[in-house]
Design a protein around this motif. Structure first.
Motif, PDB file in Angstrom:
ATOM      1  N   ALA A  21       6.945  -3.243   7.961  1.00  0.00           N
ATOM      2  CA  ALA A  21       5.746  -2.423   8.587  1.00  0.00           C
ATOM      3  C   ALA A  21       5.198  -2.264   9.382  1.00  0.00           C
ATOM      4  CB  ALA A  21       4.281  -4.662   8.135  1.00  0.00           C
ATOM      5  N   LYS A  22       5.995  -2.527  10.152  1.00  0.00           N
ATOM      6  CA  LYS A  22       6.053  -2.573  12.062  1.00  0.00           C
ATOM      7  C   LYS A  22       7.044  -0.644  12.008  1.00  0.00           C
ATOM      8  CE  LYS A  22       7.187  -5.949  14.352  1.00  0.00           C
ATOM      9  NZ  LYS A  22       7.826  -7.330  15.594  1.00  0.00           N
ATOM     10  N   ARG A  23       8.345  -0.452  10.514  1.00  0.00           N
ATOM     11  CA  ARG A  23       9.079   0.388  10.790  1.00  0.00           C
ATOM     12  C   ARG A  23       8.305   1.777  10.322  1.00  0.00           C
ATOM     13  NH1 ARG A  23      13.189  -3.079   9.242  1.00  0.00           N
ATOM     14  NH2 ARG A  23      12.909  -3.211   7.138  1.00  0.00           N
ATOM     15  N   GLU A  24       7.356   1.750   8.541  1.00  0.00           N
ATOM     16  CA  GLU A  24       6.719   2.024   7.989  1.00  0.00           C
ATOM     17  C   GLU A  24       5.294   2.661   9.525  1.00  0.00           C
ATOM     18  OE1 GLU A  24       4.506   0.447   4.834  1.00  0.00           O
ATOM     19  OE2 GLU A  24       6.044   0.608   4.243  1.00  0.00           O
ATOM     20  N   GLU A  25       5.181   1.986  10.368  1.00  0.00           N
ATOM     21  CA  GLU A  25       3.782   2.306  11.761  1.00  0.00           C
ATOM     22  C   GLU A  25       4.041   3.342  12.816  1.00  0.00           C
ATOM     23  OE1 GLU A  25       0.440   2.683  13.942  1.00  0.00           O
ATOM     24  OE2 GLU A  25       1.309   2.173  11.480  1.00  0.00           O
ATOM     25  N   GLN A  26       5.734   2.884  12.587  1.00  0.00           N
ATOM     26  CA  GLN A  26       6.660   4.071  13.611  1.00  0.00           C
ATOM     27  C   GLN A  26       7.102   5.200  13.225  1.00  0.00           C
ATOM     28  OE1 GLN A  26      10.601   2.548  14.596  1.00  0.00           O
ATOM     29  NE2 GLN A  26      10.763   3.977  16.699  1.00  0.00           N
ATOM     30  N   LEU A  27       6.695   4.996  11.407  1.00  0.00           N
ATOM     31  CA  LEU A  27       7.527   6.253  11.183  1.00  0.00           C
ATOM     32  C   LEU A  27       5.615   7.562  11.453  1.00  0.00           C
ATOM     33  CD1 LEU A  27       9.618   5.402   8.209  1.00  0.00           C
ATOM     34  CD2 LEU A  27      10.132   7.029   9.962  1.00  0.00           C
ATOM     35  N   ARG A  28       3.980   6.104  11.087  1.00  0.00           N
ATOM     36  CA  ARG A  28       3.527   7.256  10.557  1.00  0.00           C
ATOM     37  C   ARG A  28       3.313   7.643  11.974  1.00  0.00           C
ATOM     38  NH1 ARG A  28      -1.909   6.305  12.225  1.00  0.00           N
ATOM     39  NH2 ARG A  28      -0.736   4.081  13.001  1.00  0.00           N
ATOM     40  N   ARG A  29       3.661   7.246  13.194  1.00  0.00           N
ATOM     41  CA  ARG A  29       3.218   7.193  14.176  1.00  0.00           C
ATOM     42  C   ARG A  29       3.713   9.157  14.467  1.00  0.00           C
ATOM     43  NH1 ARG A  29      -0.068   3.917  17.721  1.00  0.00           N
ATOM     44  NH2 ARG A  29      -0.231   2.189  16.509  1.00  0.00           N
ATOM     45  N   GLN A  30       4.843   9.292  14.037  1.00  0.00           N
ATOM     46  CA  GLN A  30       5.936  10.345  14.554  1.00  0.00           C
ATOM     47  C   GLN A  30       5.107  11.219  14.436  1.00  0.00           C
ATOM     48  OE1 GLN A  30      10.024   8.886  13.357  1.00  0.00           O
ATOM     49  NE2 GLN A  30      10.431   7.457  15.220  1.00  0.00           N
ATOM     50  N   ARG A  31       4.893  11.022  12.272  1.00  0.00           N
ATOM     51  CA  ARG A  31       4.460  12.655  11.941  1.00  0.00           C
ATOM     52  C   ARG A  31       3.298  12.955  12.675  1.00  0.00           C
ATOM     53  NH1 ARG A  31       6.051   8.745   7.324  1.00  0.00           N
ATOM     54  NH2 ARG A  31       3.620   8.160   7.414  1.00  0.00           N
ATOM     55  N   GLU A  32       2.195  11.576  12.479  1.00  0.00           N
ATOM     56  CA  GLU A  32       1.542  12.169  13.780  1.00  0.00           C
ATOM     57  C   GLU A  32       1.451  12.997  14.823  1.00  0.00           C
ATOM     58  OE1 GLU A  32      -1.469   8.743  14.283  1.00  0.00           O
ATOM     59  OE2 GLU A  32      -2.226   8.256  11.971  1.00  0.00           O
ATOM     60  N   ALA A  33       2.741  13.052  15.221  1.00  0.00           N
ATOM     61  CA  ALA A  33       2.309  12.695  16.747  1.00  0.00           C
ATOM     62  C   ALA A  33       3.615  14.546  16.278  1.00  0.00           C
ATOM     63  CB  ALA A  33       3.239  12.039  17.071  1.00  0.00           C
ATOM     64  N   GLY A  34       3.868  14.623  15.407  1.00  0.00           N
ATOM     65  CA  GLY A  34       4.451  16.377  15.266  1.00  0.00           C
ATOM     66  C   GLY A  34       3.607  17.478  14.587  1.00  0.00           C
ATOM     67  N   GLY A  35       2.163  17.021  14.643  1.00  0.00           N
ATOM     68  CA  GLY A  35       0.955  17.608  13.889  1.00  0.00           C
ATOM     69  C   GLY A  35       0.673  16.972  12.643  1.00  0.00           C
TER      70      GLY A  35
END
Length: 282
Positions: A267-281
């Motif tokens: 779950a932590k890894r999924e959340e980290q990936l989601r935040r990275q995607r959001e930060a990218g636009g």
């Protein structure tokens, strides 16, 4: 009566012909009885964020869908655009839940349309045609209490099968119509599968029903429908017509800590990936 300012747009659009009276005013909305052609309906007018006291708890808004990542970031930062987006999401949550539950056959007021902050829906009435009372304003015999409790437990199951948990179900947001209880007020509704607090909210909803009707039928106080319902749901065995007993025995087997930690890490890894995607636009 003179139409309130917030209802002028639906009147100008020809969606409402006249305003009969104010039915009630709550912390997040004011409800009016209105005439639409030959029908009498009710119009729920949402108060603007600056004029209402309801606070959107994170527990309720977790995982609610927004239009895009820009909107999500603005909501998180609390910018003006973000506050407007949060207000829109808050209003849409009830509208979406109401249409979803009505389609699933849940006993909710029939929704007609949502326009410019006004939700137009069925006026729930009693046997005399008057606006139906809330449960907290009615006295019941033990037999009536058991019957209404059974009906509402089934409605909670039907809601859960439709993927929705009310989140604030109690005697204050259930009306007693001529043909039985009708559930209202759904701005706090949460997605059963996508909200980590859904189980706790479902248990609280069902416990509130037990505690209220238990005042009139004390034998209901020994029941535990909430945990039974959630356990069936969690294991994929819950359907609208699933027989319930009101009894529940907790699983006493030891917890597999390695498995639990693995789920948390995923779950932590999924959340980290989601935040990275959001930060990218978007």
């Amino acid at each position: 009566m003179k139409p309130p300012k917030r209802l002028l747009s639906v009147i100008e659009e020809g969606l409402v012909d006249s305003v009969v009276r104010q039915l009630m005013s709550g912390k997040e909305a004011t409800v009016y009885v209105v005439r639409c052609g030959d029908e009498t309906r009710c119009a729920k007018v949402y108060k603007e964020a600056t004029a209402r006291s309801f606070r959107q708890a994170v527990d309720y808004t977790e995982n609610r869908k927004v239009k895009n990542s820009r909107q999500a970031r603005a909501m998180a930062k609390g910018t003006r655009f973000g506050r407007e987006a949060r207000e829109e999401a808050w209003q849409n949550a009830e509208v979406d839940a109401l249409f979803r539950l009505a389609s699933a056959g849940v006993r909710v007021p029939k929704p007609h349309l949502f326009h410019d902050g006004v939700l137009l829906m069925e006026l729930v009435t009693d046997a005399e045609g008057n606006a139906a009372p809330r449960l907290n304003d009615v006295q019941f015999t033990p037999e009536q209490a058991r019957a209404h409790h059974a009906t509402l437990v089934k409605e909670a199951v039907r809601m859960l099968c439709a993927g929705v948990v009310h989140g604030d179900l109690s005697e204050f947001n259930i009306l007693l119509a001529a043909d039985g209880p009708v559930i209202i007020d759904l701005p706090q509704a949460v997605d059963a599968a996508g909200n980590n607090h859904a189980k706790r909210m479902l248990l609280r909803d069902v416990d509130n029903l037990r505690d209220f009707f238990g005042r009139f039928a004390p034998d209901l106080l020994a029941s535990d429908y909430g945990n039974e319902i959630w356990a069936l749901y969690e294991h994929g065995h819950l359907a609208p017509d699933t027989p319930l007993t009101g009894r529940f025995r907790a699983d006493r087997r030891p917890v597999n800590l390695r498995e639990v930690m693995s789920v948390i890490d995923d779950a932590k890894r999924e959340e980290q990936l989601r935040r990275q995607r959001e930060a990218g636009g978007d």
